[in-house]
Design a protein around this motif. Structure first.
Motif, PDB file in Angstrom:
ATOM      1  N   ALA A   1       0.813  -1.219   0.000  1.00  0.00           N
ATOM      2  CA  ALA A   1       0.000   0.000   0.000  1.00  0.00           C
ATOM      3  C   ALA A   1       0.846   1.268   0.000  1.00  0.00           C
ATOM      4  N   PHE A   2       1.956   1.253   0.732  1.00  0.00           N
ATOM      5  CA  PHE A   2       2.733   2.479   0.897  1.00  0.00           C
ATOM      6  C   PHE A   2       4.089   2.458   0.182  1.00  0.00           C
ATOM      7  N   SER A   3       4.343   1.387  -0.578  1.00  0.00           N
ATOM      8  CA  SER A   3       5.585   1.325  -1.359  1.00  0.00           C
ATOM      9  C   SER A   3       5.321   1.399  -2.851  1.00  0.00           C
ATOM     10  N   PHE A   4       4.052   1.220  -3.239  1.00  0.00           N
ATOM     11  CA  PHE A   4       3.695   1.219  -4.659  1.00  0.00           C
ATOM     12  C   PHE A   4       2.499   2.144  -4.885  1.00  0.00           C
ATOM     13  N   SER A   5       2.110   2.272  -6.135  1.00  0.00           N
ATOM     14  CA  SER A   5       0.997   3.144  -6.488  1.00  0.00           C
ATOM     15  C   SER A   5      -0.331   2.576  -5.984  1.00  0.00           C
ATOM     16  N   ALA A   6      -1.340   3.441  -5.938  1.00  0.00           N
ATOM     17  CA  ALA A   6      -2.669   3.005  -5.519  1.00  0.00           C
ATOM     18  C   ALA A   6      -3.212   1.938  -6.455  1.00  0.00           C
ATOM     19  N   ASP A   7      -2.912   2.067  -7.739  1.00  0.00           N
ATOM     20  CA  ASP A   7      -3.371   1.085  -8.728  1.00  0.00           C
ATOM     21  C   ASP A   7      -2.783  -0.293  -8.432  1.00  0.00           C
ATOM     22  N   THR A   8      -1.496  -0.328  -8.106  1.00  0.00           N
ATOM     23  CA  THR A   8      -0.839  -1.603  -7.773  1.00  0.00           C
ATOM     24  C   THR A   8      -1.440  -2.206  -6.521  1.00  0.00           C
ATOM     25  N   TRP A   9      -1.703  -1.362  -5.521  1.00  0.00           N
ATOM     26  CA  TRP A   9      -2.275  -1.859  -4.269  1.00  0.00           C
ATOM     27  C   TRP A   9      -3.677  -2.425  -4.482  1.00  0.00           C
ATOM     28  N   VAL A  10      -4.503  -1.735  -5.245  1.00  0.00           N
ATOM     29  CA  VAL A  10      -5.870  -2.204  -5.507  1.00  0.00           C
ATOM     30  C   VAL A  10      -5.847  -3.546  -6.227  1.00  0.00           C
ATOM     31  N   THR A  11      -4.936  -3.693  -7.181  1.00  0.00           N
ATOM     32  CA  THR A  11      -4.807  -4.964  -7.903  1.00  0.00           C
ATOM     33  C   THR A  11      -4.341  -6.070  -6.972  1.00  0.00           C
ATOM     34  N   PHE A  12      -3.358  -5.736  -6.123  1.00  0.00           N
ATOM     35  CA  PHE A  12      -2.867  -6.720  -5.150  1.00  0.00           C
ATOM     36  C   PHE A  12      -3.962  -7.124  -4.177  1.00  0.00           C
ATOM     37  N   LYS A  13      -4.770  -6.162  -3.759  1.00  0.00           N
ATOM     38  CA  LYS A  13      -5.834  -6.405  -2.789  1.00  0.00           C
ATOM     39  C   LYS A  13      -6.797  -7.485  -3.282  1.00  0.00           C
ATOM     40  N   LEU A  14      -7.109  -7.486  -4.576  1.00  0.00           N
ATOM     41  CA  LEU A  14      -8.023  -8.490  -5.120  1.00  0.00           C
ATOM     42  C   LEU A  14      -7.303  -9.770  -5.510  1.00  0.00           C
ATOM     43  N   PHE A  15      -6.253  -9.643  -6.308  1.00  0.00           N
ATOM     44  CA  PHE A  15      -5.608 -10.842  -6.860  1.00  0.00           C
ATOM     45  C   PHE A  15      -4.468 -11.374  -5.993  1.00  0.00           C
ATOM     46  N   GLY A  16      -3.600 -10.482  -5.525  1.00  0.00           N
ATOM     47  CA  GLY A  16      -2.454 -10.929  -4.744  1.00  0.00           C
ATOM     48  C   GLY A  16      -2.839 -11.508  -3.397  1.00  0.00           C
ATOM     49  N   ALA A  17      -3.598 -10.746  -2.618  1.00  0.00           N
ATOM     50  CA  ALA A  17      -3.992 -11.201  -1.284  1.00  0.00           C
ATOM     51  C   ALA A  17      -4.869 -12.447  -1.355  1.00  0.00           C
ATOM     52  N   THR A  18      -5.786 -12.460  -2.324  1.00  0.00           N
ATOM     53  CA  THR A  18      -6.661 -13.628  -2.487  1.00  0.00           C
ATOM     54  C   THR A  18      -5.859 -14.851  -2.903  1.00  0.00           C
ATOM     55  N   GLY A  19      -4.899 -14.657  -3.787  1.00  0.00           N
ATOM     56  CA  GLY A  19      -4.053 -15.766  -4.239  1.00  0.00           C
ATOM     57  C   GLY A  19      -3.224 -16.346  -3.103  1.00  0.00           C
ATOM     58  N   ILE A  20      -2.641 -15.471  -2.280  1.00  0.00           N
ATOM     59  CA  ILE A  20      -1.849 -15.934  -1.136  1.00  0.00           C
ATOM     60  C   ILE A  20      -2.721 -16.716  -0.166  1.00  0.00           C
ATOM     61  N   MET A  21      -3.927 -16.217   0.060  1.00  0.00           N
ATOM     62  CA  MET A  21      -4.866 -16.894   0.954  1.00  0.00           C
ATOM     63  C   MET A  21      -5.201 -18.292   0.442  1.00  0.00           C
ATOM     64  N   LEU A  22      -5.464 -18.412  -0.851  1.00  0.00           N
ATOM     65  CA  LEU A  22      -5.810 -19.709  -1.442  1.00  0.00           C
ATOM     66  C   LEU A  22      -4.652 -20.697  -1.331  1.00  0.00           C
ATOM     67  N   VAL A  23      -3.438 -20.216  -1.612  1.00  0.00           N
ATOM     68  CA  VAL A  23      -2.259 -21.078  -1.512  1.00  0.00           C
ATOM     69  C   VAL A  23      -2.078 -21.571  -0.082  1.00  0.00           C
ATOM     70  N   PHE A  24      -2.273 -20.683   0.878  1.00  0.00           N
ATOM     71  CA  PHE A  24      -2.129 -21.046   2.297  1.00  0.00           C
ATOM     72  C   PHE A  24      -3.165 -22.096   2.690  1.00  0.00           C
ATOM     73  N   ILE A  25      -4.412 -21.891   2.284  1.00  0.00           N
ATOM     74  CA  ILE A  25      -5.476 -22.831   2.634  1.00  0.00           C
ATOM     75  C   ILE A  25      -5.241 -24.190   1.985  1.00  0.00           C
ATOM     76  N   ILE A  26      -4.875 -24.188   0.701  1.00  0.00           N
ATOM     77  CA  ILE A  26      -4.631 -25.448  -0.010  1.00  0.00           C
ATOM     78  C   ILE A  26      -3.474 -26.205   0.611  1.00  0.00           C
ATOM     79  N   SER A  27      -2.408 -25.487   0.987  1.00  0.00           N
ATOM     80  CA  SER A  27      -1.249 -26.141   1.609  1.00  0.00           C
ATOM     81  C   SER A  27      -1.639 -26.790   2.928  1.00  0.00           C
ATOM     82  N   GLN A  28      -2.515 -26.133   3.686  1.00  0.00           N
ATOM     83  CA  GLN A  28      -2.954 -26.714   4.956  1.00  0.00           C
ATOM     84  C   GLN A  28      -3.827 -27.946   4.731  1.00  0.00           C
ATOM     85  N   VAL A  29      -4.684 -27.883   3.716  1.00  0.00           N
ATOM     86  CA  VAL A  29      -5.532 -29.031   3.405  1.00  0.00           C
ATOM     87  C   VAL A  29      -4.673 -30.236   3.027  1.00  0.00           C
TER      88      VAL A  29
END
Length: 201
Positions: free
Chosen positions: A138-166
């Motif tokens: 959020a504070f190292s990149f542009s707002a556009d990068t953060w918004v994209t990360f918020k949907l795709f990056g954070a969601t992707g990391i969450m999915l990888v974490f959940i799948i690894s635990q399963v």
């Protein structure tokens, strides 16, 4: 389907930001979160605590963003949510002796107490990490990068974490029994699972 429903405000935030700006996107996401909880109430007549928490946080930080026209507040919103959840999990485990992850998943898995504690701690660490990485982006990149990360990056990391635990806990996955097992039956089942794992190792 529930996965996309939970992401509904975030998806609208992303789309609105791409066509307008972060302030209009914040207003749309806030309204979407309110509509989401009203819909859940009329459909189920009960709301999960996590949904209420998310609504309160987005109303507070989204409202502050719109009131002072400062995007800093909405950028902090995910981190506050992640760290609040991590705090609740940790405090419940240390001081209330309640493993909230265990309470949520006990119908799907039978785990030794030590494994439940490790699982709970892993979620605490994960949410702390997610809060930190959100602030970094959020504070190292542009707002556009953060918004994209918020949907795709954070969601992707969450999915990888959940799948690894399963995958890691796959041995413990069970079908819901036709009746509730007694404490002795649960202990015997856990011993059988542990013995089975021991033989494989």
């Amino acid at each position: 389907m529930k996965f996309f429903f939970d992401l509904f405000p975030v998806i609208l935030f992303f789309i609105t930001f791409k066509f307008y700006d972060i302030f209009i996107a914040t207003a749309v996401a806030t309204v979407a979160a309110i509509v989401q909880i009203v819909w859940l109430w009329f459909r189920q007549h009960q709301i999960e605590k996590l949904v209420w928490i998310n609504l309160v946080i987005i109303v507070i930080f989204g409202g502050a963003t719109l009131l002072v026209q400062d995007e800093t507040f909405i950028k902090w919103k995910p981190t506050v949510t992640y760290w609040l959840i991590a705090s609740v999990l940790l405090v419940s485990s240390l001081f209330l002796r309640k493993n909230l992850i265990g309470l949520m998943l006990e119908k799907q898995m039978i785990l030794p107490v030590a494994v439940w504690n490790i699982l709970n701690l892993s979620w605490v660490v994960f949410f702390l990490f997610m809060g930190g990485i959100n602030l970094y982006v959020a504070f190292s990149f542009s707002a556009d990068t953060w918004v994209t990360f918020k949907l795709f990056g954070a969601t992707g990391i969450m999915l990888v974490f959940i799948i690894s635990q399963v995958l890691i806990l796959g041995t413990y996955l069970k079908q819901v029994p036709e009746r509730i097992l007694t404490a002795d039956e649960q202990n015997n089942l856990i011993e059988k699972i542990d013995n089975k794992i021991g033989k494989k190792q």
